[in-house]
Enzyme design. Structure first.
Site, PDB file in Angstrom:
ATOM      1  CG  HIS A 155      -1.679  -1.315   1.151  1.00 63.63           C
ATOM      2  ND1 HIS A 155      -2.854  -1.469   0.817  1.00 63.63           N
ATOM      3  CD2 HIS A 155      -1.523  -2.344   2.234  1.00 63.63           C
ATOM      4  CE1 HIS A 155      -3.431  -2.584   1.053  1.00 63.63           C
ATOM      5  NE2 HIS A 155      -2.906  -3.242   2.097  1.00 63.63           N
ATOM      6  CB  SER A 276      13.239  22.770 -14.873  1.00 63.19           C
ATOM      7  OG  SER A 276      12.383  23.811 -14.891  1.00 63.19           O
ATOM      8  CE  LYS A 282      12.094  19.671 -10.455  1.00 64.11           C
ATOM      9  NZ  LYS A 282      10.838  19.775 -11.286  1.00 64.11           N
ATOM     10  CD  GLU A 289       9.063  12.319 -15.004  1.00 65.22           C
ATOM     11  OE1 GLU A 289       8.608  13.117 -15.937  1.00 65.22           O
ATOM     12  OE2 GLU A 289       9.152  12.747 -13.791  1.00 65.22           O
TER      13      GLU A 289
END
Length: 453
Positions: A155, A276, A282, A289
């Site tokens: 979970h 970024s 970043k 992704e």
């Protein structure tokens, strides 16, 4: 000029030609189409249907055409609709009548079916190699992290301590099953449809067994109608691809989480990260992704082909021309994803200290504390309740279970003794697992040995 023009009294409009043509995407089957045509010519000559000199001329010219295509010297046209008619038209332009005889005893229906199967056979083998490379990388990572402890989750909540090796080997098993699925799919792809004609077979005395041997097929499709209209093997391939992409996506999701500041379990190599456009600090795990995102694309390819096939009567229907786009897209997407994923994980940095620190919070030794009481004779359900109360006490006191004094522990059960502290040490919790396939150091070592064998 179209090769089927005889029946028609009017030319198709340019818009109809463009809509009908598949050459824009099926041209990637040029090699398979030429290979199938050469084998067909040899079979026709063997059976006395075609002069051997014509067959030899066809083979030589086809090989010339193949080289010119690969050298970028041939341009295909929409006028000839697809790769089959484009190549046949070029052949006929060059050698005349013998080229016109090549299509004896075959249809575009069985021609495209054999092309797709030849293509998929090659691609399944290539995907198998990529999966082997990924498994080898996972094996090496697991072997090097047998002593790296980390939280195991259910979970997405910290549950029990495990080793990173054990976690990685869980994915190894997933990709091993993927490899087995593709291998099994290959069995149903490895059947020759060529020689079935449009749907009913042919009046010529052909030799399909010779064709199967010449083209490297394990067997011959036994029913001509099924042979030209079957795309089960392609649906199955897309299903295998979707499951494999699902496994990549699950792994990527974890890597994305692990690379956050909140987890900080891993750091992606700069070569597989992006920055970024506005935030200079970043470092984004974009490769992971993208793989996660491309999974939905492959799912879409599967649904596309299932939907195309769902209402088709026997035998061939033009709808099936649309089978290639999702098939090609899934092949390209899966191969690229497997390749980049393997490179990405082979270069990532594992934050061993951060993983081990995370294990020390979250009461991950609670189950082992309950098992300790079971060994002392208390029923497990009662043990569960006792340890649950201890955890609640620890939450309010701001302590871990191992930080409680023996006196505090005895306040919950007289069965606690000094040996409890040894039992709930994190590494002891891992080492104590006895079941086959567990996270214990010995079990993981055995899993690695089995893989090596």
């Amino acid at each position: 000029m179209k090769l089927w023009k005889g029946r028609f009294s009017k030319e198709a409009t340019s818009s109809a030609n463009e809509f009908n043509a598949s050459i824009e995407f099926d041209q990637r089957l040029y090699k398979q189409d030429i290979t199938g045509s050469i084998a067909h010519a040899k079979m026709l000559a063997k059976q006395g249907i075609l002069d051997s000199s014509d067959a030899q001329l066809i083979e030589k010219t086809m090989l010339d055409i193949l080289k010119e295509i690969e050298d970028g010297k041939i341009t295909f046209t929409i006028e000839q609709e697809d790769i089959h008619m484009n190549i046949e038209s070029i052949l006929t332009q060059r050698i005349g009548q013998p080229g016109k005889r090549l299509h004896t005893a075959r249809s575009r229906n069985d021609q495209v079916a054999v092309d797709i199967r030849l293509y998929l056979k090659d691609e399944i083998n290539e995907i198998g190699k990529l999966l082997e490379a990924l498994k080898d990388t996972l094996y090496t990572l697991a072997k090097n992290n047998q002593d790296t402890v980390m939280p195991g989750y259910t979970h997405l909540q910290r549950a029990q301590p495990v080793t990173l090796a054990h976690h990685l080997l869980a994915y190894y098993q997933m990709f091993k099953r993927d490899e087995e699925r593709f291998s099994d799919c290959l069995k149903r792809t490895d059947s020759l449809p060529l020689g079935s004609g449009a749907l009913a077979g042919t009046t010529y005395h052909t030799d399909r067994d010779f064709l199967a041997q010449e083209l490297g097929f394990a067997n011959v499709c036994p029913n001509s109608m099924d042979a030209v209209s079957d795309r089960d093997f392609a649906v199955e391939f897309l299903s295998c691809s979707s499951i494999c992409m699902m496994h990549l996506s699950r792994f990527c999701e974890e890597l994305i989480l692990w690379s956050t500041t909140e987890f900080n379990f891993i750091e992606m190599d700069d070569a597989f990260s992006t920055g970024s456009s506005i935030m200079p600090q970043k470092k984004n795990p974009d490769m992971a992704e993208l793989i996660r995102g491309k999974t939905g694309r492959v799912y879409g390819d599967l649904m596309t082909l299932l939907t195309i096939m769902k209402g088709l009567p026997l035998a061939y229907n033009k709808d099936m021309q649309e089978d290639k786009l999702p098939l090609f897209d899934a092949v390209d997407t899966l191969k690229a994803s497997l390749s980049i994923f393997t490179e990405m994980i082979s270069t990532m940095k594992v934050n061993i200290e951060k993983m081990e620190k995370a294990v020390k919070s979250g009461f991950m030794n609670a189950t082992d504390a309950a098992d300790y009481l079971v060994a002392k004779g208390l029923p497990f359900r009662d043990c569960h309740e006792v340890i649950g109360k201890i955890v609640l006490y620890c939450i309010h006191a701001g302590k871990a279970i191992e930080e409680l004094s023996l006196e505090e522990l005895k306040g919950f059960s007289d069965l606690f003794d000094q040996d409890i502290y040894e039992s709930i040490d994190i590494r002891a919790c891992i080492a104590a697992k006895k079941s086959k396939g567990s996270t214990s150091f010995e079990s993981v070592k055995e899993q690695l040995n089995q893989i090596k064998k």
